[in-house]
Every structure is written in structure tokens, then in C-alpha cells.
Design a protein around this motif. Structure first.
Motif, mmCIF file in Angstrom:
data_model
loop_
_atom_site.group_PDB
_atom_site.id
_atom_site.type_symbol
_atom_site.label_atom_id
_atom_site.label_comp_id
_atom_site.label_asym_id
_atom_site.label_seq_id
_atom_site.Cartn_x
_atom_site.Cartn_y
_atom_site.Cartn_z
ATOM 1 N N GLY A 1 -71.223 27.815 -8.859
ATOM 2 C CA GLY A 1 -71.528 28.990 -7.904
ATOM 3 C C GLY A 1 -71.549 28.023 -7.009
ATOM 4 N N LEU A 2 -71.127 27.410 -6.035
ATOM 5 C CA LEU A 2 -70.808 26.546 -5.206
ATOM 6 C C LEU A 2 -69.676 27.234 -4.462
ATOM 7 N N TYR A 3 -68.325 26.973 -5.587
ATOM 8 C CA TYR A 3 -66.782 27.299 -5.324
ATOM 9 C C TYR A 3 -67.484 28.996 -5.090
ATOM 10 N N SER A 4 -67.759 29.201 -6.106
ATOM 11 C CA SER A 4 -67.942 30.885 -5.874
ATOM 12 C C SER A 4 -68.140 31.436 -4.440
ATOM 13 N N ASN A 5 -69.086 29.932 -3.824
ATOM 14 C CA ASN A 5 -69.505 30.702 -1.913
ATOM 15 C C ASN A 5 -68.249 30.368 -1.558
ATOM 16 N N ARG A 6 -67.661 29.388 -1.608
ATOM 17 C CA ARG A 6 -66.431 29.176 -0.051
ATOM 18 C C ARG A 6 -65.614 29.895 -0.716
ATOM 19 N N LEU A 7 -65.387 31.092 -1.710
ATOM 20 C CA LEU A 7 -64.347 31.435 -1.855
ATOM 21 C C LEU A 7 -64.618 32.763 -1.170
ATOM 22 N N ARG A 8 -66.251 33.346 -1.406
ATOM 23 C CA ARG A 8 -66.388 34.291 -0.747
ATOM 24 C C ARG A 8 -65.901 33.925 1.289
ATOM 25 N N GLN A 9 -66.485 33.082 1.424
ATOM 26 C CA GLN A 9 -66.529 32.579 2.807
ATOM 27 C C GLN A 9 -65.450 31.760 3.442
ATOM 28 N N GLY A 10 -64.184 32.510 1.949
ATOM 29 C CA GLY A 10 -63.080 31.550 3.045
ATOM 30 C C GLY A 10 -62.977 30.744 3.369
ATOM 31 N N ILE A 11 -63.727 29.270 2.499
ATOM 32 C CA ILE A 11 -63.811 28.527 3.458
ATOM 33 C C ILE A 11 -62.514 27.656 2.138
ATOM 34 N N MET A 12 -61.610 26.842 2.316
ATOM 35 C CA MET A 12 -61.003 25.863 1.416
ATOM 36 C C MET A 12 -61.736 24.991 0.004
ATOM 37 N N LEU A 13 -61.380 25.338 -1.119
ATOM 38 C CA LEU A 13 -62.098 24.833 -2.097
ATOM 39 C C LEU A 13 -62.388 23.138 -1.978
ATOM 40 N N GLN A 14 -60.946 22.648 -1.689
ATOM 41 C CA GLN A 14 -61.307 21.037 -1.345
ATOM 42 C C GLN A 14 -61.863 20.581 -2.376
ATOM 43 N N ALA A 15 -60.960 20.605 -3.531
ATOM 44 C CA ALA A 15 -61.527 19.922 -5.131
ATOM 45 C C ALA A 15 -60.626 18.623 -5.154
ATOM 46 N N ASP A 16 -60.602 18.248 -5.459
ATOM 47 C CA ASP A 16 -59.548 16.849 -5.543
ATOM 48 C C ASP A 16 -58.178 17.055 -6.580
ATOM 49 N N PRO A 17 -59.065 17.266 -7.475
ATOM 50 C CA PRO A 17 -58.077 17.467 -9.229
ATOM 51 C C PRO A 17 -57.185 18.758 -8.798
ATOM 52 N N ILE B 1 -55.720 18.237 -6.231
ATOM 53 C CA ILE B 1 -54.138 17.172 -5.646
ATOM 54 C C ILE B 1 -53.411 16.401 -6.104
ATOM 55 N N ILE B 2 -54.050 16.095 -7.610
ATOM 56 C CA ILE B 2 -54.064 15.449 -8.593
ATOM 57 C C ILE B 2 -52.827 16.169 -9.799
ATOM 58 N N TYR B 3 -53.149 17.276 -10.212
ATOM 59 C CA TYR B 3 -52.551 18.156 -10.831
ATOM 60 C C TYR B 3 -51.092 18.263 -10.662
ATOM 61 N N GLU C 1 -50.915 13.128 -0.066
ATOM 62 C CA GLU C 1 -51.206 13.738 -0.966
ATOM 63 C C GLU C 1 -51.895 14.988 -0.823
ATOM 64 N N ILE C 2 -52.832 14.657 -0.036
ATOM 65 C CA ILE C 2 -53.544 15.014 0.234
ATOM 66 C C ILE C 2 -53.693 16.730 1.427
ATOM 67 N N GLN C 3 -52.738 16.530 2.217
ATOM 68 C CA GLN C 3 -52.115 16.951 3.126
ATOM 69 C C GLN C 3 -50.817 18.014 2.530
ATOM 70 N N ALA C 4 -50.287 17.209 1.198
ATOM 71 C CA ALA C 4 -49.203 18.084 1.009
ATOM 72 C C ALA C 4 -49.500 19.517 -0.078
ATOM 73 N N VAL C 5 -48.332 20.460 0.300
ATOM 74 C CA VAL C 5 -48.816 21.759 1.158
ATOM 75 C C VAL C 5 -47.959 22.540 -0.753
ATOM 76 N N ASN C 6 -48.666 22.824 -1.605
ATOM 77 C CA ASN C 6 -48.194 23.000 -3.218
ATOM 78 C C ASN C 6 -49.108 24.422 -3.942
ATOM 79 N N ASP C 7 -48.914 24.963 -4.951
ATOM 80 C CA ASP C 7 -49.164 25.899 -5.315
ATOM 81 C C ASP C 7 -51.079 25.547 -5.938
ATOM 82 N N TYR C 8 -50.644 24.189 -5.827
ATOM 83 C CA TYR C 8 -52.127 23.596 -6.214
ATOM 84 C C TYR C 8 -53.542 22.661 -4.980
ATOM 85 N N ASN C 9 -53.001 22.242 -4.467
ATOM 86 C CA ASN C 9 -53.707 22.344 -3.119
ATOM 87 C C ASN C 9 -54.446 22.509 -2.778
ATOM 88 N N THR C 10 -56.240 22.600 -3.073
ATOM 89 C CA THR C 10 -56.522 23.239 -2.150
ATOM 90 C C THR C 10 -57.047 22.407 -1.091
#
Length: 324
Positions: free
Chosen positions: A212-228, A230-232, A248-257
Motif C-alpha cells: 500500500g505504501l509503494y502504491s501510494n507513492r506511485l500514484r502521487q508520483g513520488i520516488m519509491l526510494q527502495a534500497d534493494p 540500488i543494490i540490484y 551508488e544512491i545517486q547512480a542513474v540506471n534502469d533500476y535505481n528508484t
């Protein structure tokens, strides 16, 4: 006088050692408590300690601790095998270990735990000596975590196809039952979000709220900011083994939320049925933030001020632990 005392001490120590050895030997080869032949399953990847605890719980041995001690002293060096075994009535601990190290397997299994990334699925199947042939690393999110029965000599490709077919069947079943409140619009998006939920909480009671938390953030256009996420891209889902670096937190790629709005382009692991179900039927909640609570769970917050207070609480716990 001192010599006599020393002699008595040595004799006492010798008798004590012989008694201990007698206890070890007798307990290892004596009949066990099983009152009838019993089927016993050893899950894939089990440790000696885990198997010992399960044997005690099923009444096959009297003490898991004693079994571990004796197994390390008297047991053969062969590994414990995964599968279902038949333990005879009154089987001694020695006989039980011999059975689960041998080829007296009734049924063989391979287990893929929830949240196991595809690189580790590949490694587990390739390491299974009962299987044949080779496979490529499967697409992330394509395998349903579960326990699968396998045949000796079966091809790894056939087993992998069953795992992937199970994911497709499960996804189709759950998609048909999805709530109108789900934020995801495709089955693929459901797997991607479920993979994040799977990696973010190990507590089954939290899955719905985290979804529900991540669903709320997606609806509101907020970055998910999920640490996993970054790691993947760094480890392909394996543990990082250290703290995440600022770069690594600032890295831009296909996964980093932390640097993108929305879901990763592809899943970051293979989510289990429960996490997919949570994403398709999320809890009704207003929370937008969460942080670890020090017990394996999380503290949730609706506002940034509440969240910052929870973060301070978490830092206090970590300092007390000596994390930094």
C-alpha cells in the motif's frame, strides 16, 4: 601426598572422559524413539542444525543438540541430501544420518525461497547433482519461488520450465482476482512491484502495508526510494555485504528508484505468491514512509515529520548496537 592427589585427579579425569565417550557412542548407535516408520523431508539447502531440529520436532531423535554433536564426531563427511526419506521404526541417530546422506530417497526436491534472485536460482539448479544439462540464467521475475519435485537425471531446463510455468499460472490466477485499488496496470508491473515488496520486508504481516505504501507513492508520483533497487545492478540481487555508498544512491540506471520516478524497468528478484497478491490487493493505508524498527519489521509514517522521528529512533538503536 601431592603425587597421590595428582594420581586420583588423573584417574577421575580418565573415568570422566570414558563416561563421556560411552555416552556419545551409546547415544549414537542405540535405537531411537520412532514408534513407526516415518517419512521425513529434507528441504533443499538445509543445514545440519536445521535438520536436527526438524528430526527432534518429528520425534525421530531425542535431542537436536546431542545429534549435532555426535554427527560432527562420528558422522561421515558426505553432505545431507535434499529429498524425502523413509526413517525406519527405532532408527538410531547413526542410521538416520546415513539415510539422509545416502541414496535412499523416495522423492527429490529443489526449493527456491521467496525473493531468490535469478542468478542464485541458476546457481542452485547447476549445483544440484541429481539434474543434468545446462541452463542460462532465467529472466528476473520469471520463476515462482516454491518447492518442486524433481527426478534423478531430469534436465535442468525441464525443471526451470516448470518453475516458469508455475509463475505464469499463478500470475494469471491472481491478476484475474486483482482489486480495483491496485496501482499496477499490467502483470509485468505487478511482478516488478512485488519484487520490491519481497525484498523490503521479511514479515508476512507487513506485506499488504508495504504494498500500500509503494502504491501510494506511485500514484502521487513520488520516488519509491527502495534500497534493494540500488543494490540490484551492483550484485544482481545477491547481498551487498557492506553499506550503500553515496555514489551508488545517486547512480542513474534502469533500476535505481532514488533517481527515477516509477518502477524499475525489470524486476529485481523473483517474488513469491504472497507478495504478488499483496500488490494486487494492497492494504488501504495513507502511509508514505517506512524505516526499520530494529526487530526485523518497520515503523510506518504518513508525514515526513513522523518519518524523520522514526529515523532518529532507528539511528539511536544502531548506535547502541555499535553499527557506527
Amino acid at each position: 601426598m601431592l603425587g597421590r592427589r595428582g594420581g586420583r585427579s588423573l584417574l577421575a579425569a580418565t573415568l570422566l572422559a570414558l563416561a563421556a565417550l560411552g555416552w556419545l557412542v551409546a547415544g549414537w548407535f542405540s535405537a531411537g524413539p520412532l514408534e513407526r516408520a516415518t517419512a521425513f523431508m529434507v528441504p533443499d539447502g538445509s543445514s545440519l542444525g536445521g535438520v536436527a531440529s526438524k528430526l527432534e520436532a518429528q520425534g525421530a531423535i531425542s535431542s537436536a543438540k546431542a545429534f549435532r554433536i555426535r554427527a560432527r564426531i562420528f558422522g561421515a563427511g558426505a553432505p545431507i541430501k535434499a529429498g524425502e526419506f523413509m526413517l525406519p521404526k527405532g532408527a538410531s541417530p547413526s542410521r538416520i544420518l546415513s539415510i539422509i546422506q545416502g541414496d535412499e530417497i523416495l522423492r527429490r526436491f529443489v526449493t527456491i525461497p521467496e525473493g531468490m534472485p535469478s542468478i542464485m536460482v541458476y546457481e542452485r539448479l547447476m549445483a544440484n547433482s541429481q539434474l543434468t544439462g545446462t541452463i542460462e540464467v532465467p529472466a528476473e521475475g520469471s520463476v515462482l519461488p516454491d518447492t518442486y519435485e524433481i527426478d534423478r537425471g531430469e534436465s535442468r531446463q525441464a525443471v526451470l520450465r516448470r518453475m516458469q510455468a508455475a509463475m505464469q499460472r499463478t500470475l494469471a490466477e491472481l491478476w484475474a482476482k486483482r482489486s480495483p485499488d491496485t496501482v499496477v496496470t499490467t502483470p509485468a508491473a505487478a511482478v516488478s512491484l512485488a519484487a520490491i515488496v519481497e525484498k523490503e520486508t521479511g514479515k508476512s504481516s507487513e506485506r499488504g502495508v508495504v504494498a500500500g505504501l509503494y502504491s501510494n507513492r506511485l500514484r502521487q508520483g513520488i520516488m519509491l526510494q527502495a534500497d534493494p533497487t540500488i543494490i540490484y545492478p551492483i550484485t544482481k540481487g545477491k547481498p551487498l555485504g557492506r553499506r550503500i555508498r553515496q555514489s551508488e544512491i545517486q547512480a542513474v540506471n534502469d533500476y535505481n528508484t532514488y533517481t527515477m520516478i516509477g518502477l524499475p524497468k525489470r524486476p529485481i528478484t523473483n517474488p513469491g505468491r504472497a507478495s504478488i497478491e499483496a500488490v494486487l490487493n494492497p492494504a488501504q493505508t495513507d502511509v508514505l514512509y517506512m524505516v526499520a524498527d530494529g526487530t526485523g519489521g518497520h515503523l510506518f509514517a504518513k508525514t515526513l515529520d513522523e518519518h524523520n522521528a522514526n529515523v532518529e529512533r532507528w539511528f539511536t538503536i544502531r548506535k547502541a548496537r555499535g553499527d557506527f
